[in-house]
Design an enzyme around this catalytic site. Structure first.
Site, mmCIF file in Angstrom:
data_model
loop_
_atom_site.group_PDB
_atom_site.id
_atom_site.type_symbol
_atom_site.label_atom_id
_atom_site.label_comp_id
_atom_site.label_asym_id
_atom_site.label_seq_id
_atom_site.Cartn_x
_atom_site.Cartn_y
_atom_site.Cartn_z
ATOM 1 N N GLU A 149 29.723 28.251 -10.877
ATOM 2 C CA GLU A 149 30.839 28.570 -10.324
ATOM 3 C C GLU A 149 32.187 28.446 -11.071
ATOM 4 O O GLU A 149 32.771 29.126 -10.980
ATOM 5 C CB GLU A 149 30.817 27.659 -8.804
ATOM 6 C CG GLU A 149 31.820 27.969 -7.780
ATOM 7 C CD GLU A 149 31.747 27.038 -6.596
ATOM 8 O OE1 GLU A 149 30.786 26.215 -6.789
ATOM 9 O OE2 GLU A 149 32.662 27.069 -5.744
ATOM 10 N N GLY B 72 36.321 23.901 0.412
ATOM 11 C CA GLY B 72 36.306 23.064 1.623
ATOM 12 C C GLY B 72 35.276 21.586 1.215
ATOM 13 O O GLY B 72 35.585 20.649 1.721
ATOM 14 N N ALA B 73 34.127 21.980 0.856
ATOM 15 C CA ALA B 73 33.118 21.038 0.278
ATOM 16 C C ALA B 73 33.227 20.369 -0.845
ATOM 17 O O ALA B 73 32.887 19.442 -1.238
ATOM 18 C CB ALA B 73 31.807 21.301 0.896
ATOM 19 N N SER B 74 33.700 21.185 -1.956
ATOM 20 C CA SER B 74 33.490 20.716 -3.518
ATOM 21 C C SER B 74 34.692 21.097 -4.010
ATOM 22 O O SER B 74 35.319 21.985 -3.583
ATOM 23 C CB SER B 74 32.043 21.193 -4.217
ATOM 24 O OG SER B 74 32.399 22.688 -4.244
ATOM 25 N N THR B 75 34.868 20.557 -5.390
ATOM 26 C CA THR B 75 36.074 21.023 -6.010
ATOM 27 C C THR B 75 35.625 21.057 -7.596
ATOM 28 O O THR B 75 34.585 20.372 -8.073
ATOM 29 C CB THR B 75 37.135 19.777 -5.834
ATOM 30 O OG1 THR B 75 38.247 20.442 -6.594
ATOM 31 C CG2 THR B 75 36.935 18.377 -6.647
ATOM 32 N N GLN B 76 36.208 21.825 -8.360
ATOM 33 C CA GLN B 76 35.635 22.393 -9.636
ATOM 34 C C GLN B 76 36.806 22.243 -10.725
ATOM 35 O O GLN B 76 38.128 22.533 -10.365
ATOM 36 C CB GLN B 76 35.229 23.673 -9.942
ATOM 37 C CG GLN B 76 33.808 23.701 -9.192
ATOM 38 C CD GLN B 76 33.852 24.201 -7.564
ATOM 39 O OE1 GLN B 76 33.279 23.340 -6.745
ATOM 40 N NE2 GLN B 76 34.616 25.086 -7.375
#
Ligand SMILES: O=c1[nH]cnc2c1ncn2[C@@H]1O[C@H](COP(=O)(O)OP(=O)(O)O)[C@@H](O)[C@H]1O
Ligand SMILES: [Ca+2]
Length: 422
Positions: free
Chosen positions: A166, A196-200
């Site tokens: 991603e 909403g649920a993860s960050t990259q």
């Protein structure tokens, strides 16, 4: 010194600066080189099954002449809410939302190209958080929708995407937009995505030191245009904005949330409300008796981010492209314009967080989570990733009317690996 906007070059500009021979070898295997091709358009369909919504991107590429390089002509885009994970117990209904979006592609792609147009769905953090069984039955139903469509369904066309892919897709999209793949000038591109649920976080390290100091699973190599790129890339599951709200409220991984009241100094004092997220119902509210405002809120949020993320030294002096909730919250608080985007420093988020949290009554028409979200963004950037107050963030939603999303990079990669062209 006023921040200088980072310049984007157009996609076609990027492509025209690539080494053409290299390009042809990679993108068109020799026996597929399109000589005398009359029609010159090809398509790729990518679904982004995010935790808060499902989106279809139908990309059109045009090859103007055999010796010219294909250009991204445009994108058709549509989205639905909620995301697939909201259909954990009704997989057919979930697949139905995908089918409705796919019907758009039937209208958009000319029938004689259906069989040459790949369709792929990649699910992100929302499905990563479901049980394996529920996630798989959703994916199976979607796969059936694809099989029944007239499009090319590659192997593994419906899957939960690895977090680093991603991030890689996002970086590749930005590299395509910004001309970084032309070989020399590889330093500017870093991307930050807050879902909403993860960050990259993703960037191309410039210093050997960074490569040495980085844990192996934060580094990914990929091949593009006959070069190997080594990317720093990581996805933090549970650090998306909505997951972070739960963590800050202390409601994450709590067994019996029913009936329990979760309070925070980041919320309006008198607030008491309910929130549905990930199939659960949470009761939450302000610190009726105790403190509220920026300072106590920052301390609360700090517990969730401090020491939890890897901090590469190199990122401090660099600028980053920032998407999704970084963009949305900056728009909500008039830090940037919805259409134009803009350049911010990390400290702009902090100033805005202070202003909102210390005047919550003034912002009571906005989301009750506005203070918490802004403080989380500030703390994530400063204490989580270790950015400086003056680190520049380029907030970007669209470039040449195309969404800045991991999906363009992923589609590009897909078309290349399938050797698809006209
Ligand atoms: O069409 C879109 N493309 C890319 N991001 C989008 C789109 N629509 C909404 N978003 C952003 O995605 C964020 C929500 O994240 P998402 O639903 O992708 O969760 P996840 O990445 O954690 O699975 C929001 O900030 C929202 O602005
Ligand atoms: Ca996302």
């Amino acid at each position: 010194k006023t921040p200088k906007p980072l310049a984007f070059s157009s996609f076609s500009f990027v492509l025209s600066h690539l080494n053409r021979e290299m390009w042809f070898q990679d993108f068109f295997p020799p026996n597929m080189c399109p000589i005398n091709a009359k029609d010159n358009t090809f398509y790729g369909i990518m679904f982004d099954a995010g935790s808060t919504g499902t989106r279809i991107h139908i990309y059109t590429f045009v090859q103007k002449s055999p010796e010219n390089l294909p250009e991204l002509e445009g994108e058709i885009f549509e989205s639905v809410k909620p995301g697939l994970s909201a259909y954990a117990d009704q997989p057919e209904k979930g697949a139905e939302t995908v089918k409705r979006l796919l019907d758009m592609a039937i209208d958009a792609v000319p029938p004689h190209l259906w069989k040459k147009t790949p369709v792929v769905l990649k699910a992100t953090a929302g499905l990563r958080l479901l049980s394996e069984e529920k996630a798989q039955s959703l994916l199976l139903e979607v796969r059936e929708v694809f099989e029944e469509s007239p499009f090319l369904v590659p192997e593994d066309s419906v899957s939960i995407m690895d977090g680093s892919y991603e991030a890689l897709g996002a970086a590749l999209s930005m590299m395509l937009f910004a001309g970084q793949l032309s070989g020399q000038n590889q330093h500017t591109v870093g991307t930050l995505d807050l879902g909403g649920a993860s960050t990259q976080i993703t960037f191309l390290p410039q210093f050997e030191e960074t490569l040495k100091e980085t844990p192996g699973d934060f580094l990914t190599s990929f091949e593009m245009f006959n070069s190997t790129y080594k990317l720093y890339t990581h996805s933090y599951l549970g650090f998306g904005l909505k997951a972070a709200r739960l963590a800050i409220l202390g409601a994450l991984n709590v067994e019996a949330v029913d009936g329990q009241m979760f309070r925070s100094s980041c919320l309006p004092k008198q607030l008491e409300a309910e929130w549905h997220f990930g199939g659960m119902k949470y009761r939450y509210g302000g610190n009726k008796e105790g403190e509220t405002g920026f300072k106590p809120c920052y301390l609360e949020v700090l517990k969730v981010v401090e020491g939890k993320l890897h901090q590469p030294d190199e990122i401090r002096g660099r600028s980053f492209y920032a998407f999704s909730y970084y963009y949305d919250r900056a728009v909500d608080t008039n830090l940037i314009d919805y259409e134009q985007g803009g350049v911010l420093e990390v400290r702009d988020f902090e100033r805005k967080a202070e202003e909102v949290c210390d005047n919550m009554e003034k912002y009571n028409s906005a989301s009750p989570f506005l203070c918490m979200d802004l403080v989380y963004i500030t703390a994530l950037l400063k204490e989580g990733f270790g950015f400086r107050d003056n680190t520049l963030l380029q907030l970007t939603k669209k470039v040449n009317n195309v969404e800045t999303s991991w999906t363009l990079g992923a589609t590009f990669h897909l078309l290349q690996s399938l050797g698809i062209t006209y």
